[in-house]
Design a protein around this motif. Structure first.
Motif, mmCIF file in Angstrom:
data_model
loop_
_atom_site.group_PDB
_atom_site.id
_atom_site.type_symbol
_atom_site.label_atom_id
_atom_site.label_comp_id
_atom_site.label_asym_id
_atom_site.label_seq_id
_atom_site.Cartn_x
_atom_site.Cartn_y
_atom_site.Cartn_z
ATOM 1 N N PRO A 164 0.831 -1.194 0.000
ATOM 2 C CA PRO A 164 0.000 0.000 0.000
ATOM 3 C C PRO A 164 0.870 1.251 0.000
ATOM 4 O O PRO A 164 1.962 1.257 0.548
ATOM 5 C CB PRO A 164 -0.796 -0.110 1.303
ATOM 6 N N ALA A 165 0.386 2.287 -0.617
ATOM 7 C CA ALA A 165 1.131 3.545 -0.649
ATOM 8 C C ALA A 165 1.169 4.176 0.724
ATOM 9 O O ALA A 165 0.222 4.089 1.488
ATOM 10 C CB ALA A 165 0.469 4.500 -1.639
ATOM 11 N N ALA A 166 2.283 4.793 1.043
ATOM 12 C CA ALA A 166 2.386 5.525 2.303
ATOM 13 C C ALA A 166 1.469 6.728 2.227
ATOM 14 O O ALA A 166 1.252 7.303 1.168
ATOM 15 C CB ALA A 166 3.830 5.985 2.528
ATOM 16 N N THR A 209 0.225 -4.889 7.522
ATOM 17 C CA THR A 209 0.879 -4.831 6.216
ATOM 18 C C THR A 209 2.286 -4.254 6.382
ATOM 19 O O THR A 209 2.577 -3.577 7.364
ATOM 20 C CB THR A 209 0.106 -3.943 5.219
ATOM 21 N N ILE A 210 3.128 -4.502 5.399
ATOM 22 C CA ILE A 210 4.455 -3.881 5.367
ATOM 23 C C ILE A 210 4.262 -2.490 4.769
ATOM 24 O O ILE A 210 3.570 -2.344 3.765
ATOM 25 C CB ILE A 210 5.424 -4.716 4.511
ATOM 26 N N PRO A 211 4.837 -1.456 5.371
ATOM 27 C CA PRO A 211 4.666 -0.117 4.795
ATOM 28 C C PRO A 211 5.364 0.001 3.443
ATOM 29 O O PRO A 211 6.111 -0.887 3.030
ATOM 30 C CB PRO A 211 5.308 0.803 5.837
ATOM 31 N N ASP A 212 5.125 1.091 2.768
ATOM 32 C CA ASP A 212 5.727 1.365 1.469
ATOM 33 C C ASP A 212 7.214 1.680 1.678
ATOM 34 O O ASP A 212 7.593 2.826 1.886
ATOM 35 C CB ASP A 212 4.992 2.541 0.818
ATOM 36 N N LEU A 213 8.048 0.646 1.665
ATOM 37 C CA LEU A 213 9.473 0.832 1.948
ATOM 38 C C LEU A 213 10.168 1.783 0.983
ATOM 39 O O LEU A 213 10.963 2.612 1.421
ATOM 40 C CB LEU A 213 10.196 -0.510 2.006
ATOM 41 N N PRO A 214 9.909 1.730 -0.328
ATOM 42 C CA PRO A 214 10.575 2.706 -1.197
ATOM 43 C C PRO A 214 10.275 4.153 -0.784
ATOM 44 O O PRO A 214 11.157 5.007 -0.835
ATOM 45 C CB PRO A 214 10.015 2.384 -2.587
ATOM 46 N N ALA A 215 9.056 4.417 -0.354
ATOM 47 C CA ALA A 215 8.715 5.774 0.080
ATOM 48 C C ALA A 215 9.438 6.133 1.372
ATOM 49 O O ALA A 215 9.936 7.247 1.518
ATOM 50 C CB ALA A 215 7.210 5.918 0.261
ATOM 51 N N LEU A 239 12.254 4.762 2.564
ATOM 52 C CA LEU A 239 13.712 4.760 2.388
ATOM 53 C C LEU A 239 14.193 5.885 1.476
ATOM 54 O O LEU A 239 15.352 6.311 1.584
ATOM 55 C CB LEU A 239 14.180 3.410 1.845
ATOM 56 N N GLY A 240 13.355 6.352 0.593
ATOM 57 C CA GLY A 240 13.727 7.460 -0.291
ATOM 58 C C GLY A 240 15.000 7.167 -1.064
ATOM 59 O O GLY A 240 15.120 6.152 -1.746
ATOM 60 N N ALA A 241 15.987 8.035 -0.936
ATOM 61 C CA ALA A 241 17.254 7.908 -1.665
ATOM 62 C C ALA A 241 18.033 6.654 -1.274
ATOM 63 O O ALA A 241 18.930 6.235 -2.006
ATOM 64 C CB ALA A 241 18.117 9.141 -1.422
ATOM 65 N N TYR A 242 17.691 6.020 -0.160
ATOM 66 C CA TYR A 242 18.404 4.830 0.304
ATOM 67 C C TYR A 242 17.768 3.531 -0.209
ATOM 68 O O TYR A 242 18.271 2.444 0.051
ATOM 69 C CB TYR A 242 18.471 4.815 1.838
ATOM 70 N N ASP A 243 16.680 3.634 -0.952
ATOM 71 C CA ASP A 243 16.000 2.450 -1.454
ATOM 72 C C ASP A 243 16.887 1.636 -2.389
ATOM 73 O O ASP A 243 16.898 0.406 -2.316
ATOM 74 C CB ASP A 243 14.700 2.837 -2.167
ATOM 75 N N ALA A 244 17.649 2.289 -3.257
ATOM 76 C CA ALA A 244 18.524 1.564 -4.195
ATOM 77 C C ALA A 244 19.579 0.755 -3.442
ATOM 78 O O ALA A 244 19.866 -0.395 -3.787
ATOM 79 C CB ALA A 244 19.185 2.528 -5.171
ATOM 80 N N SER A 245 20.139 1.339 -2.387
ATOM 81 C CA SER A 245 21.136 0.619 -1.593
ATOM 82 C C SER A 245 20.491 -0.587 -0.896
ATOM 83 O O SER A 245 21.059 -1.675 -0.869
ATOM 84 C CB SER A 245 21.758 1.561 -0.556
ATOM 85 N N TYR A 246 19.292 -0.385 -0.351
ATOM 86 C CA TYR A 246 18.564 -1.481 0.298
ATOM 87 C C TYR A 246 18.295 -2.606 -0.704
ATOM 88 O O TYR A 246 18.539 -3.775 -0.414
ATOM 89 C CB TYR A 246 17.255 -0.956 0.887
ATOM 90 N N ARG A 247 17.805 -2.245 -1.879
ATOM 91 C CA ARG A 247 17.499 -3.270 -2.889
ATOM 92 C C ARG A 247 18.757 -4.035 -3.314
ATOM 93 O O ARG A 247 18.718 -5.242 -3.518
ATOM 94 C CB ARG A 247 16.817 -2.641 -4.096
ATOM 95 N N ALA A 248 19.878 -3.318 -3.447
ATOM 96 C CA ALA A 248 21.136 -3.987 -3.800
ATOM 97 C C ALA A 248 21.537 -4.968 -2.704
ATOM 98 O O ALA A 248 21.945 -6.096 -2.985
ATOM 99 C CB ALA A 248 22.237 -2.958 -4.030
ATOM 100 N N GLY A 249 21.410 -4.566 -1.460
ATOM 101 C CA GLY A 249 21.730 -5.452 -0.340
ATOM 102 C C GLY A 249 20.788 -6.639 -0.269
ATOM 103 O O GLY A 249 21.203 -7.761 0.025
#
Length: 140
Positions: A7-9, A70-76, A78-88
């Motif tokens: 779900p969207a934040a 539910t799990i919150p909208d993690l990309p929202a 994490l913002g700029a840190y979402d790419a690092s999270y996804r890579a990890g």
């Protein structure tokens, strides 16, 4: 690989943003914690999950915790840190798997999430942005 629809934040700021930039609508006013070193603000997202936002005394958001169905909208969040999270997270796919919990620890962001259907908990924080004397264990 599979995708997970979340779900969207409702309108959170992201990690690293300032609390002043958050558009939390009807959420509660910030509550001081740890002798004023930390401010916490709480909201409920569209999925019914309670999301706590933590900021330093300067207003910089350094962590989120969540608990709910539910799990919150993690990309929202994490913002700029979402790419690092996804890579990890992608790197972690080659290791052992725990169906109910995951931990991605990068130098810039740490995300821990777990639970079972309709009962999720987690937290995300910026290690370098933790106020002096504050640890992730201090975040309720």
């Amino acid at each position: 690989m599979f995708s997970l629809l979340l779900p969207a934040a409702d309108a959170c700021a992201a990690l690293g943003d300032t609390m002043a930039s958050a558009r939390l609508g009807t959420s509660a006013a910030p509550v001081p914690l740890l002798n004023g070193a930390v401010q916490m603000r709480t909201q409920r997202d569209a999925g019914g999950t309670t999301v706590n936002e933590y900021a330093s005394s300067t207003g910089q958001i350094f962590a989120y915790t969540w608990q709910g169905p539910t799990i919150p909208d993690l990309p929202a969040l994490l913002g700029a840190y979402d790419a690092s999270y996804r890579a990890g997270a992608a790197e972690g796919l080659t290791g052992s798997h725990d169906l109910h919990a995951s931990r991605v620890a990068r130098s810039d962001v740490v995300v821990e999430s777990g639970g079972q259907m309709r009962s999720y908990v987690g937290r995300a924080w910026l290690p370098a942005a933790l106020p002096a004397g504050v640890t992730p264990a201090d975040l309720p």
